[in-house]
Motif scaffolding. Structure first.
Motif, mmCIF file in Angstrom:
data_model
loop_
_atom_site.group_PDB
_atom_site.id
_atom_site.type_symbol
_atom_site.label_atom_id
_atom_site.label_comp_id
_atom_site.label_asym_id
_atom_site.label_seq_id
_atom_site.Cartn_x
_atom_site.Cartn_y
_atom_site.Cartn_z
ATOM 1 N N PRO A 29 51.833 48.111 69.469
ATOM 2 C CA PRO A 29 50.956 49.289 69.452
ATOM 3 C C PRO A 29 50.577 49.682 70.875
ATOM 4 O O PRO A 29 50.656 48.866 71.810
ATOM 5 N N ARG A 30 50.148 50.908 71.040
ATOM 6 C CA ARG A 30 49.704 51.374 72.353
ATOM 7 C C ARG A 30 48.464 50.610 72.801
ATOM 8 O O ARG A 30 48.317 50.277 73.983
ATOM 9 N N TRP A 31 47.568 50.308 71.833
ATOM 10 C CA TRP A 31 46.352 49.554 72.123
ATOM 11 C C TRP A 31 46.200 48.435 71.101
ATOM 12 O O TRP A 31 46.560 48.597 69.931
ATOM 13 N N SER A 32 45.673 47.318 71.540
ATOM 14 C CA SER A 32 45.422 46.202 70.626
ATOM 15 C C SER A 32 44.189 45.444 71.100
ATOM 16 O O SER A 32 43.976 45.253 72.298
ATOM 17 N N VAL A 33 43.371 45.017 70.137
ATOM 18 C CA VAL A 33 42.118 44.324 70.423
ATOM 19 C C VAL A 33 42.114 42.979 69.711
ATOM 20 O O VAL A 33 42.435 42.904 68.525
ATOM 21 N N GLY A 34 41.758 41.942 70.432
ATOM 22 C CA GLY A 34 41.624 40.619 69.838
ATOM 23 C C GLY A 34 40.467 39.881 70.469
ATOM 24 O O GLY A 34 39.993 40.254 71.548
ATOM 25 N N PRO A 35 39.971 38.821 69.829
ATOM 26 C CA PRO A 35 38.832 38.085 70.377
ATOM 27 C C PRO A 35 39.227 37.222 71.572
ATOM 28 O O PRO A 35 40.302 36.619 71.585
ATOM 29 N N ALA A 36 38.365 37.187 72.574
ATOM 30 C CA ALA A 36 38.553 36.269 73.690
ATOM 31 C C ALA A 36 38.117 34.880 73.217
ATOM 32 O O ALA A 36 36.976 34.687 72.825
ATOM 33 N N ILE A 37 39.035 33.934 73.219
ATOM 34 C CA ILE A 37 38.762 32.602 72.690
ATOM 35 C C ILE A 37 38.969 31.577 73.802
ATOM 36 O O ILE A 37 40.058 31.489 74.380
ATOM 37 N N ALA A 38 37.921 30.834 74.083
ATOM 38 C CA ALA A 38 37.995 29.828 75.139
ATOM 39 C C ALA A 38 39.081 28.809 74.825
ATOM 40 O O ALA A 38 39.194 28.327 73.687
ATOM 41 N N GLY A 39 39.889 28.505 75.821
ATOM 42 C CA GLY A 39 40.927 27.498 75.642
ATOM 43 C C GLY A 39 42.262 28.039 75.180
ATOM 44 O O GLY A 39 43.268 27.315 75.201
ATOM 45 N N ARG A 40 42.307 29.299 74.722
ATOM 46 C CA ARG A 40 43.580 29.876 74.310
ATOM 47 C C ARG A 40 44.449 30.145 75.548
ATOM 48 O O ARG A 40 43.939 30.564 76.598
ATOM 49 N N ASN A 41 45.748 29.983 75.382
ATOM 50 C CA ASN A 41 46.655 30.124 76.516
ATOM 51 C C ASN A 41 46.932 31.580 76.859
ATOM 52 O O ASN A 41 46.440 32.506 76.200
ATOM 53 N N ARG A 42 47.708 31.768 77.888
ATOM 54 C CA ARG A 42 48.003 33.117 78.366
ATOM 55 C C ARG A 42 48.774 33.933 77.328
ATOM 56 O O ARG A 42 48.675 35.161 77.311
ATOM 57 N N ARG A 43 49.544 33.256 76.497
ATOM 58 C CA ARG A 43 50.298 33.983 75.465
ATOM 59 C C ARG A 43 49.341 34.724 74.528
ATOM 60 O O ARG A 43 49.606 35.853 74.131
ATOM 61 N N LEU A 90 40.519 40.699 64.045
ATOM 62 C CA LEU A 90 39.119 40.287 63.988
ATOM 63 C C LEU A 90 38.894 38.780 63.870
ATOM 64 O O LEU A 90 37.755 38.341 63.719
ATOM 65 N N THR A 91 39.958 37.980 63.910
ATOM 66 C CA THR A 91 39.778 36.527 63.834
ATOM 67 C C THR A 91 40.649 35.846 64.885
ATOM 68 O O THR A 91 41.375 36.496 65.636
ATOM 69 N N GLU A 92 40.609 34.520 64.869
ATOM 70 C CA GLU A 92 41.392 33.742 65.835
ATOM 71 C C GLU A 92 42.777 33.384 65.315
ATOM 72 O O GLU A 92 43.529 32.658 65.963
ATOM 73 N N HIS A 93 43.164 33.912 64.158
ATOM 74 C CA HIS A 93 44.444 33.588 63.534
ATOM 75 C C HIS A 93 45.599 34.058 64.430
ATOM 76 O O HIS A 93 45.632 35.198 64.885
ATOM 77 N N TRP A 94 46.559 33.149 64.659
ATOM 78 C CA TRP A 94 47.683 33.491 65.541
ATOM 79 C C TRP A 94 48.560 34.600 64.968
ATOM 80 O O TRP A 94 49.276 35.281 65.706
ATOM 81 N N ARG A 95 48.546 34.799 63.658
ATOM 82 C CA ARG A 95 49.377 35.859 63.078
ATOM 83 C C ARG A 95 49.059 37.220 63.710
ATOM 84 O O ARG A 95 49.949 38.024 63.962
ATOM 85 N N GLY A 96 47.765 37.477 63.951
ATOM 86 C CA GLY A 96 47.385 38.754 64.546
ATOM 87 C C GLY A 96 47.959 38.946 65.926
ATOM 88 O O GLY A 96 48.388 40.047 66.296
ATOM 89 N N ALA A 97 47.970 37.868 66.723
ATOM 90 C CA ALA A 97 48.533 37.959 68.069
ATOM 91 C C ALA A 97 50.037 38.240 68.017
ATOM 92 O O ALA A 97 50.558 39.088 68.753
ATOM 93 N N TRP A 98 50.719 37.536 67.142
ATOM 94 C CA TRP A 98 52.169 37.756 67.044
ATOM 95 C C TRP A 98 52.484 39.156 66.526
ATOM 96 O O TRP A 98 53.440 39.806 66.981
ATOM 97 N N LEU A 99 51.697 39.647 65.592
ATOM 98 C CA LEU A 99 51.938 41.003 65.097
ATOM 99 C C LEU A 99 51.734 42.043 66.198
ATOM 100 O O LEU A 99 52.481 43.022 66.279
ATOM 101 N N CYS A 100 50.736 41.830 67.038
ATOM 102 C CA CYS A 100 50.536 42.773 68.145
ATOM 103 C C CYS A 100 51.739 42.767 69.076
ATOM 104 O O CYS A 100 52.173 43.823 69.570
#
Length: 373
Positions: free
Chosen positions: A130-144, A115-125
């Motif tokens: 998981p089969r499904w994962s949801v994160g915020p679309a953040i302008a300027g964030r890279n493809r990773r 639910l936030t822009e914290h990179w920890r959530g992306a790395w944990l996904c």
């Protein structure tokens, strides 16, 4: 042409990549922010549980905010990140991180919602897979960042959407539409907190009596009303026969603010300055006839326990952060077209003109409206 029965509109889902709720066995919701931010995410747990009752739903939050979610009936486990881990040294921090990851991995999540822009959530996904994962679309964030999630949640481009709804948008992105009753914030004080608050009120001779709970401070002092005006408001309420109970966080700054208010009162109010845990603060607020405060976690706690709430807003946005789901009044300046600016005081000077200009009469009138309901 087929003349078969068309599907009911309330069961039609136009989302091609919707997640089937019945297939979710375990879910993790990540909210690494401050207390109020965590509390306004509580409806996400309720709504997901309502649509996937078979699922076990866990939370990952900072350790100091865990009380915002513990005892929530939709949550199975609350995992925590310690803000102090960085002070443990390289080896100590690594051990804490590995222990947390092992605990999360053992749960075997089908769904992770970040639910936030914290990179920890992306790395944990990426690591938990998981089969499904949801994160915020953040302008300027890279493809990773983008590749870390199966679903990216669009964010509103204005400041008019309340953060409760913005958090629930993560569920809408995967095809889950929360109902009205599922959008309420929820905080459960618990039996121990209720017992201690009952004992404190009995000590004051207030058990079973009506009182107004006032929490004047915020950890961000540019959100606070001037001490002299808050004291004048409390004195006016006392003169009308209302009992006032004051609270403050244990920080020296907030306690000093409360002492300054008390020093201006002809009759000091009852005070529990620095004496309550977050759960006990919720237990106290739940018994109050009215809560008065500023844009702060205690204001959100009041809304979460169902207490009518009067909130004073200055540079922060009441459309995003105002009291949610309870009878409420927001008092903010109509004389400053620049608000909400989000700046820590005018010019960064820690004093906000839009708050300082609010009069005691304006706030007292709003209190009268709520007390009359």
């Amino acid at each position: 042409m087929s003349h078969g029965k068309m599907p009911a509109m309330d069961t039609f889902n136009p989302l091609r990549d919707a997640v089937p709720p019945g297939e979710i066995k375990r879910a993790l919701i990540i909210k690494l922010r401050h207390h109020g931010d965590v509390l306004v995410s509580s409806p996400v747990f309720s709504a997901l549980k309502a649509h996937a009752p078979q699922a076990e739903i866990d939370a990952l939050v900072y350790a100091d905010t865990a009380e915002m979610l513990t005892l929530h009936p939709a949550i199975s486990q609350v995992h925590v990140v310690g803000r102090h881990w960085k002070r443990l040294g390289v080896i100590g921090q690594l051990r804490a991180e590995v222990a947390l990851f092992n605990s999360l991995q053992a749960r075997g999540y089908d769904l992770v919602i970040h639910l936030t822009e914290h990179w920890r959530g992306a790395w944990l996904c990426r690591l938990l897979k998981p089969r499904w994962s949801v994160g915020p679309a953040i302008a300027g964030r890279n493809r990773r960042w983008q590749a870390s999630f199966t679903h990216l949640q669009a964010s509103p481009k204005n400041a008019l959407r309340h953060m409760v709804e913005a958090n629930l948008d993560a569920l809408r992105r995967i095809g889950i539409q929360p109902g009205p009753d599922e959008r309420r914030m929820l905080l459960i004080p618990g039996g121990l907190a209720d017992q201690r608050v009952a004992a404190l009120l009995e000590k004051f001779g207030l058990q079973g009596q009506h009182f107004i709970h006032v929490h004047p401070a915020s950890r961000w002092f540019f959100k606070c009303w001037p001490v002299a005006r808050m004291a004048s408001l409390i004195e006016a309420l006392q003169n009308e026969g209302h009992v006032v109970v004051l609270t403050a966080a244990p920080s020296p700054e907030e306690k000093a603010m409360l002492e300054a208010i008390q020093a201006r009162l002809p009759r000091p109010a009852f005070s529990l300055s620095g004496e309550l845990s977050l759960k006990e603060l919720a237990a106290l607020t739940r018994q109050a006839r009215l809560f008065i405060g500023v844009d702060s976690a205690p204001m959100h706690i009041a809304a979460a326990v169902g207490t009518p709430t009067l909130a004073l807003f200055g540079p922060s946005g009441d459309k995003q952060w105002g009291p949610w789901g309870v009878p409420a009044r927001v008092v903010s300046s109509t004389r400053h077209a620049c608000r909400p600016c989000g700046i820590d005081g005018c010019g960064g000077g820690k004093v906000s003109d839009c708050l300082s200009s609010l009069t005691v009469a304006e706030v007292l009138a709003a209190a009268h409206e709520l007390l009359a309901q």
